[in-house]
Design a protein around this motif. Structure first.
Motif, PDB file in Angstrom:
ATOM      1  N   MET A   1       0.841  -1.196   0.000  1.00  0.00           N
ATOM      2  CA  MET A   1       0.000   0.000   0.000  1.00  0.00           C
ATOM      3  C   MET A   1       0.878   1.249   0.000  1.00  0.00           C
ATOM      4  O   MET A   1       1.885   1.304   0.703  1.00  0.00           O
ATOM      5  N   LYS A   2       0.486   2.244  -0.768  1.00  0.00           N
ATOM      6  CA  LYS A   2       1.265   3.477  -0.822  1.00  0.00           C
ATOM      7  C   LYS A   2       1.166   4.227   0.499  1.00  0.00           C
ATOM      8  O   LYS A   2       0.236   4.019   1.290  1.00  0.00           O
ATOM      9  N   LYS A   3       2.133   5.094   0.748  1.00  0.00           N
ATOM     10  CA  LYS A   3       2.155   5.867   1.984  1.00  0.00           C
ATOM     11  C   LYS A   3       0.969   6.810   2.022  1.00  0.00           C
ATOM     12  O   LYS A   3       0.685   7.528   1.057  1.00  0.00           O
ATOM     13  N   LEU A   4       0.250   6.796   3.155  1.00  0.00           N
ATOM     14  CA  LEU A   4      -0.956   7.606   3.288  1.00  0.00           C
ATOM     15  C   LEU A   4      -0.772   8.722   4.305  1.00  0.00           C
ATOM     16  O   LEU A   4       0.029   8.608   5.239  1.00  0.00           O
ATOM     17  N   LYS A   5      -1.522   9.799   4.119  1.00  0.00           N
ATOM     18  CA  LYS A   5      -1.588  10.836   5.133  1.00  0.00           C
ATOM     19  C   LYS A   5      -2.406  10.304   6.311  1.00  0.00           C
ATOM     20  O   LYS A   5      -3.098   9.299   6.208  1.00  0.00           O
ATOM     21  N   ARG A   6      -2.344  11.019   7.451  1.00  0.00           N
ATOM     22  CA  ARG A   6      -3.051  10.543   8.646  1.00  0.00           C
ATOM     23  C   ARG A   6      -4.536  10.345   8.381  1.00  0.00           C
ATOM     24  O   ARG A   6      -5.109   9.333   8.820  1.00  0.00           O
ATOM     25  N   SER A   7      -5.167  11.252   7.667  1.00  0.00           N
ATOM     26  CA  SER A   7      -6.603  11.118   7.413  1.00  0.00           C
ATOM     27  C   SER A   7      -6.900   9.828   6.666  1.00  0.00           C
ATOM     28  O   SER A   7      -7.858   9.115   6.971  1.00  0.00           O
ATOM     29  N   GLY A   8      -6.058   9.505   5.684  1.00  0.00           N
ATOM     30  CA  GLY A   8      -6.234   8.269   4.933  1.00  0.00           C
ATOM     31  C   GLY A   8      -5.971   7.047   5.793  1.00  0.00           C
ATOM     32  O   GLY A   8      -6.692   6.039   5.693  1.00  0.00           O
ATOM     33  N   ARG A   9      -4.953   7.117   6.646  1.00  0.00           N
ATOM     34  CA  ARG A   9      -4.652   5.996   7.544  1.00  0.00           C
ATOM     35  C   ARG A   9      -5.819   5.721   8.484  1.00  0.00           C
ATOM     36  O   ARG A   9      -6.173   4.566   8.724  1.00  0.00           O
ATOM     37  N   LEU A  10      -6.391   6.783   9.020  1.00  0.00           N
ATOM     38  CA  LEU A  10      -7.487   6.619   9.967  1.00  0.00           C
ATOM     39  C   LEU A  10      -8.680   5.918   9.323  1.00  0.00           C
ATOM     40  O   LEU A  10      -9.300   5.038   9.927  1.00  0.00           O
TER      41      LEU A  10
ATOM     42  N   MET B   1      -7.549   2.232   8.504  1.00  0.00           N
ATOM     43  CA  MET B   1      -7.341   1.473   9.732  1.00  0.00           C
ATOM     44  C   MET B   1      -8.670   1.135  10.395  1.00  0.00           C
ATOM     45  O   MET B   1      -8.874   0.017  10.887  1.00  0.00           O
ATOM     46  N   THR B   2      -9.587   2.095  10.400  1.00  0.00           N
ATOM     47  CA  THR B   2     -10.910   1.855  10.962  1.00  0.00           C
ATOM     48  C   THR B   2     -11.623   0.754  10.200  1.00  0.00           C
ATOM     49  O   THR B   2     -12.207  -0.162  10.794  1.00  0.00           O
ATOM     50  N   TYR B   3     -11.574   0.824   8.885  1.00  0.00           N
ATOM     51  CA  TYR B   3     -12.215  -0.198   8.052  1.00  0.00           C
ATOM     52  C   TYR B   3     -11.590  -1.561   8.312  1.00  0.00           C
ATOM     53  O   TYR B   3     -12.303  -2.563   8.437  1.00  0.00           O
ATOM     54  N   PHE B   4     -10.268  -1.606   8.417  1.00  0.00           N
ATOM     55  CA  PHE B   4      -9.575  -2.878   8.650  1.00  0.00           C
ATOM     56  C   PHE B   4     -10.004  -3.490   9.979  1.00  0.00           C
ATOM     57  O   PHE B   4     -10.287  -4.690  10.058  1.00  0.00           O
ATOM     58  N   LEU B   5     -10.074  -2.685  11.026  1.00  0.00           N
ATOM     59  CA  LEU B   5     -10.455  -3.195  12.343  1.00  0.00           C
ATOM     60  C   LEU B   5     -11.892  -3.697  12.344  1.00  0.00           C
ATOM     61  O   LEU B   5     -12.192  -4.735  12.959  1.00  0.00           O
ATOM     62  N   LEU B   6     -12.787  -2.989  11.663  1.00  0.00           N
ATOM     63  CA  LEU B   6     -14.182  -3.416  11.604  1.00  0.00           C
ATOM     64  C   LEU B   6     -14.332  -4.754  10.875  1.00  0.00           C
ATOM     65  O   LEU B   6     -15.237  -5.538  11.181  1.00  0.00           O
TER      66      LEU B   6
ATOM     67  N   SER C   1      -1.083  -6.596  15.194  1.00  0.00           N
ATOM     68  CA  SER C   1       0.138  -6.010  15.748  1.00  0.00           C
ATOM     69  C   SER C   1       0.365  -4.603  15.208  1.00  0.00           C
ATOM     70  O   SER C   1      -0.070  -4.263  14.097  1.00  0.00           O
ATOM     71  N   LEU C   2       1.067  -3.792  16.000  1.00  0.00           N
ATOM     72  CA  LEU C   2       1.449  -2.456  15.527  1.00  0.00           C
ATOM     73  C   LEU C   2       2.374  -2.567  14.328  1.00  0.00           C
ATOM     74  O   LEU C   2       2.357  -1.709  13.436  1.00  0.00           O
ATOM     75  N   THR C   3       3.176  -3.616  14.309  1.00  0.00           N
ATOM     76  CA  THR C   3       4.081  -3.831  13.176  1.00  0.00           C
ATOM     77  C   THR C   3       3.298  -3.983  11.875  1.00  0.00           C
ATOM     78  O   THR C   3       3.703  -3.462  10.823  1.00  0.00           O
ATOM     79  N   HIS C   4       2.190  -4.682  11.941  1.00  0.00           N
ATOM     80  CA  HIS C   4       1.358  -4.869  10.738  1.00  0.00           C
ATOM     81  C   HIS C   4       0.916  -3.515  10.181  1.00  0.00           C
ATOM     82  O   HIS C   4       1.042  -3.250   8.978  1.00  0.00           O
ATOM     83  N   PHE C   5       0.392  -2.651  11.063  1.00  0.00           N
ATOM     84  CA  PHE C   5      -0.057  -1.337  10.610  1.00  0.00           C
ATOM     85  C   PHE C   5       1.126  -0.474  10.164  1.00  0.00           C
ATOM     86  O   PHE C   5       1.029   0.273   9.184  1.00  0.00           O
ATOM     87  N   SER C   6       2.228  -0.564  10.882  1.00  0.00           N
ATOM     88  CA  SER C   6       3.404   0.227  10.535  1.00  0.00           C
ATOM     89  C   SER C   6       3.898  -0.108   9.128  1.00  0.00           C
ATOM     90  O   SER C   6       4.222   0.777   8.339  1.00  0.00           O
ATOM     91  N   GLU C   7       3.956  -1.394   8.829  1.00  0.00           N
ATOM     92  CA  GLU C   7       4.400  -1.820   7.501  1.00  0.00           C
ATOM     93  C   GLU C   7       3.343  -1.534   6.442  1.00  0.00           C
ATOM     94  O   GLU C   7       3.677  -1.180   5.305  1.00  0.00           O
ATOM     95  N   ARG C   8       2.096  -1.672   6.806  1.00  0.00           N
ATOM     96  CA  ARG C   8       0.990  -1.449   5.852  1.00  0.00           C
ATOM     97  C   ARG C   8       0.957   0.002   5.380  1.00  0.00           C
ATOM     98  O   ARG C   8       0.729   0.277   4.193  1.00  0.00           O
TER      99      ARG C   8
ATOM    100  N   ASP D   1      -2.721   7.223  16.113  1.00  0.00           N
ATOM    101  CA  ASP D   1      -3.925   6.983  15.301  1.00  0.00           C
ATOM    102  C   ASP D   1      -4.906   6.082  16.045  1.00  0.00           C
ATOM    103  O   ASP D   1      -6.120   6.315  16.040  1.00  0.00           O
ATOM    104  N   LEU D   2      -4.382   5.056  16.675  1.00  0.00           N
ATOM    105  CA  LEU D   2      -5.238   4.102  17.374  1.00  0.00           C
ATOM    106  C   LEU D   2      -5.939   4.736  18.572  1.00  0.00           C
ATOM    107  O   LEU D   2      -7.068   4.361  18.901  1.00  0.00           O
ATOM    108  N   VAL D   3      -5.300   5.690  19.207  1.00  0.00           N
ATOM    109  CA  VAL D   3      -5.941   6.410  20.310  1.00  0.00           C
ATOM    110  C   VAL D   3      -7.159   7.168  19.790  1.00  0.00           C
ATOM    111  O   VAL D   3      -8.230   7.180  20.421  1.00  0.00           O
ATOM    112  N   ILE D   4      -7.013   7.801  18.616  1.00  0.00           N
ATOM    113  CA  ILE D   4      -8.129   8.542  18.014  1.00  0.00           C
ATOM    114  C   ILE D   4      -9.281   7.590  17.687  1.00  0.00           C
ATOM    115  O   ILE D   4     -10.446   7.873  17.979  1.00  0.00           O
ATOM    116  N   ILE D   5      -8.961   6.448  17.091  1.00  0.00           N
ATOM    117  CA  ILE D   5      -9.989   5.464  16.725  1.00  0.00           C
ATOM    118  C   ILE D   5     -10.651   4.899  17.972  1.00  0.00           C
ATOM    119  O   ILE D   5     -11.878   4.744  18.017  1.00  0.00           O
TER     120      ILE D   5
END
Length: 276
Positions: free
Chosen positions: A1-10, A13-18, A26-33, A44-48
């Motif tokens: 996946m291409k590098k995303l801005k915070r808004s795109g990550r949020l 990430m929300t969709y992935f968790l749902l 793992s945080l590593t999964h999101f970090s690499e993703r 980001d996870l605190v916001i979600i």
């Protein structure tokens, strides 16, 4: 996946968790993703987490340790749960649902994907703090409900049948007494459906005396599996003896008057068990 801005990550990430409830990510999964630092992912996870809790979507738990991460557990706030049940009650009380013999037509409800999705989330909320390995139901009308619950729990569905299917391999069969008709019937489940020690939640669309549910509970013993709970969409109160005691119900049917075309459905016990 291409590098995303915070808004795109949020958003992603929300969709992935749902889409991955009750799964440790793992945080590593999101970090690499997202090609982002773990410190940014944590923020980001605190916001979600705050959004999920404020809106009643569920809880986001932090799992410590080297193999830890975060886990999303679906929930539903009381107001949303009451709105859902009130909607079901109003719908089930429609007089045109009465069928010959005093039965109720419910296939439009069970066949409504959005409604079943919401019902599944409510049942999953009851089980948010329990370990579940599988959801069990009996074919055929309980299947949409079971898959909706299974989706929110992130677990497979085991389908009990009243006939043998050669495509399912070897089967385990038991006889059970139908609580409503006092007849002995047979139910079967493929041996590969459940592993020994599985923790199972049983669901069904309708419960009268509970004979079918009692049969599924007994079937679990043959698999050396453990019952975690029972959930029903509609329970009938017109019974002399209930064959199961501990269950949650969304709605309660107290009367069907065929002559006067009247149905009396009210809320079940799930709100009291979940929020009181």
């Amino acid at each position: 996946m291409k590098k995303l801005k915070r808004s795109g990550r949020l958003v992603d990430m929300t969709y992935f968790l749902l889409q991955h409830p009750h799964e440790i990510v793992s945080l590593t999964h999101f970090s690499e993703r997202y090609q982002a630092a773990k410190s940014s992912i944590s923020e980001d996870l605190v916001i979600i987490k705050e959004m999920f809790e404020d809106e009643g979507y569920g809880a986001l738990l932090t799992i410590p340790g080297a193999s830890g991460g975060v886990k999303y557990m679906p929930k539903m706030n009381q107001e949303e749960a009451e709105d859902l049940i009130n909607k079901l009650v109003l719908d089930l009380n429609k007089r045109e649902r009465i069928l010959p013999g005093g039965y109720l037509y419910m296939m439009d409800i069970l066949g409504n994907p959005k409604l079943m999705h919401d019902v599944g989330r409510l049942f999953a909320a009851v089980l948010h703090d329990k370990q579940i390995d599988a959801v069990m139901t009996v074919a055929t009308k309980g299947i949409p409900l079971a898959y909706a619950v299974g989706q929110h729990l992130g677990v497979p569905v085991s389908i009990v049948r009243r006939d043998h299917r050669i495509t399912e391999g070897s089967m385990v069969s038991i006889n059970y007494a139908s609580g409503s008709s006092d007849r002995i019937q047979t139910m079967t489940l493929a041996r590969r459906s459940l592993a020994p020690g599985s923790k199972v939640f049983i669901v069904d669309d309708f419960m009268k005396a509970g004979g079918t549910l009692r049969g599924m509970v007994d079937l679990l013993e043959e698999f050396e599996a453990d019952l975690v709970g029972i959930g029903v969409l509609v329970e009938s109160t017109e019974v002399n003896e209930r064959l199961v005691d501990d269950y949650v119900s969304l709605t309660k049917l107290t009367d069907v008057n065929v002559r006067e075309k009247r149905i009396d459905v009210s809320e079940g016990n799930i709100v009291k068990k979940l929020y009181v």
